[in-house]
Design a protein around this motif. Structure first.
Motif, mmCIF file in Angstrom:
data_model
loop_
_atom_site.group_PDB
_atom_site.id
_atom_site.type_symbol
_atom_site.label_atom_id
_atom_site.label_comp_id
_atom_site.label_asym_id
_atom_site.label_seq_id
_atom_site.Cartn_x
_atom_site.Cartn_y
_atom_site.Cartn_z
ATOM 1 N N LEU A 1 49.560 36.026 32.582
ATOM 2 C CA LEU A 1 49.581 36.791 31.342
ATOM 3 C C LEU A 1 48.253 36.720 30.585
ATOM 4 C CD1 LEU A 1 53.214 36.097 30.096
ATOM 5 C CD2 LEU A 1 52.301 38.193 31.115
ATOM 6 N N TRP B 1 52.264 35.582 26.083
ATOM 7 C CA TRP B 1 51.555 36.857 25.969
ATOM 8 C C TRP B 1 50.331 36.754 25.077
ATOM 9 C CZ3 TRP B 1 56.902 36.393 25.400
ATOM 10 C CH2 TRP B 1 57.677 36.958 26.422
ATOM 11 N N PRO C 1 54.968 42.925 23.929
ATOM 12 C CA PRO C 1 55.727 43.136 25.166
ATOM 13 C C PRO C 1 57.043 43.854 24.904
ATOM 14 C CG PRO C 1 55.830 40.838 24.483
ATOM 15 C CD PRO C 1 54.801 41.497 23.617
#
Length: 355
Positions: free
Chosen positions: A41, A241, A259
């Motif tokens: 990520l 993230w 996300p």
């Protein structure tokens, strides 16, 4: 500060980072499943949980798991901790032989059980011992050695700049600095003046650590300190993230969309599966309670269930008694539309690669 495309990314020895974001080593957090997830990520480098320098403990289950880097892309960075120069040198050689491509020395951990053994940030009180340790470890291995420190032991002993100069002279190839003293632990706010002073005084790469929890904060810290990269710890707990969001902001000057709900579900579910597989069902379930609690607490995810407070969601998850129940809970949580109403989920994939 937005990234300058013409400015080379920092390198640790021969290893050039893919961006300016590093997952900080955190005991009990940065295990192999979490490292792999953060790399995927957007983390440009990840560092293992600290491994003890005491060879009598290298074959315990805890150490074996912390030494497991199977399937991880390089460079593999392993953090070692201890207070004896000879033992730390031995630990560095041991990890190098097992495939470590970067050795990181822990002089930043504020935990009592570490500091009571004259390790972690306790070492900052003895600059002569710091020099002895750094010389021994750098001389013991062929791979690059890095160091993580705090600004000092306490406000009256803010010797981070002196330690940094000792490190550079010893051959340390990159330095990460948490903007707090050991006495502060994780209270109050991180300060960046010391980090900026260290960066301006050193030629080796310097990484800023402490309270970096958003793209705007990341850019502000880079702009204020002039550091080469940022090291993110607690900001990534429950929010892996954060790496791609910060990287996008630094490069493009704009926010990346959060996300999607489906991705949140896939990442959380995949993380669960990876923990169950890595630790075994019993221990994996216990460790999952910590990680999933962080996910549920994160405001970036929003309130997953508008009909239940986050505390109730965590309590419900923590009461589950099987890996299957944990997975089902996450599936139901993301499918739920109203109390007692769970629309059919799309077929779930149990591999972390599906996230």
């Amino acid at each position: 500060m937005l990234a300058n495309p013409s400015q080379a990314l920092p390198a640790i020895g021969k290893h050039r980072l893919t961006n300016r974001l590093i997952l900080a080593p955190m005991a009990g957090v940065t295990d192999r499943p979490f490292r792999q997830l953060c790399r995927r990520l957007g983390a440009g480098l990840v560092v293992s949980e600290m491994v003890t320098s005491d060879p009598s403990l290298w074959h315990t289950r805890k150490s074996r798991l912390r030494l497991d880097h199977c399937g991880e892309p390089g460079p593999r960075a392993v953090q070692i901790a201890g207070g004896d120069a000879a033992m730390l040198a031995q630990a560095a050689r041991f990890n190098e032989a097992r495939g470590a491509e970067i050795i990181d020395i822990n002089m930043g951990c504020p935990a009592k059980k570490v500091c009571n053994k004259a390790a972690g940030s306790a070492l900052l009180r003895d600059e002569r011992l710091v020099a002895e340790i750094l010389d021994a470890v750098v001389g013991a291995v062929k791979v690059p050695v890095t160091l993580k420190i705090r600004t000092g032991w306490c406000a009256e002993s803010n010797n981070g700049l002196r330690i940094a100069r000792i490190a550079e002279e010893a051959g340390i190839q990159a330095l990460a600095v948490h903007g707090r003293t050991r006495e502060q632990r994780y209270t109050g706010e991180a300060e960046y003046d010391t980090i900026a002073a260290i960066k301006s005084a050193l030629k080796i790469p310097v990484f800023a650590n402490g309270d970096i929890d958003s793209p705007v904060k990341a850019a502000a810290v880079m702009d204020y300190t002039g550091v080469d990269a940022l090291m993110i710890g607690r900001g990534a707990q429950g929010n892996p993230w954060i790496f791609r969001e910060i990287d996008h902001y630094l490069v493009h000057g704009e926010y990346l969309a959060p996300p999607a709900r489906t991705e949140q579900w896939r990442v959380m579910r995949g993380h669960l599966v990876a923990l169950h597989e890595f630790y075994g069902e019993h221990q994996g379930m216990r460790i999952a309670r910590k990680h999933l609690g962080w996910y549920l607490d994160r405001s970036c995810l929003g309130r997953l269930d508008k009909h239940a407070p986050k505390r109730a969601l965590r309590a419900c998850f923590n009461a589950l008694e099987s890996a299957r129940d944990q997975l089902h809970y996450i599936d139901e949580l993301f499918c739920r539309r109203a109390p007692g109403d769970c629309a059919p989920c799309e077929p779930a994939t149990d591999g972390i690669s599906a996230a």
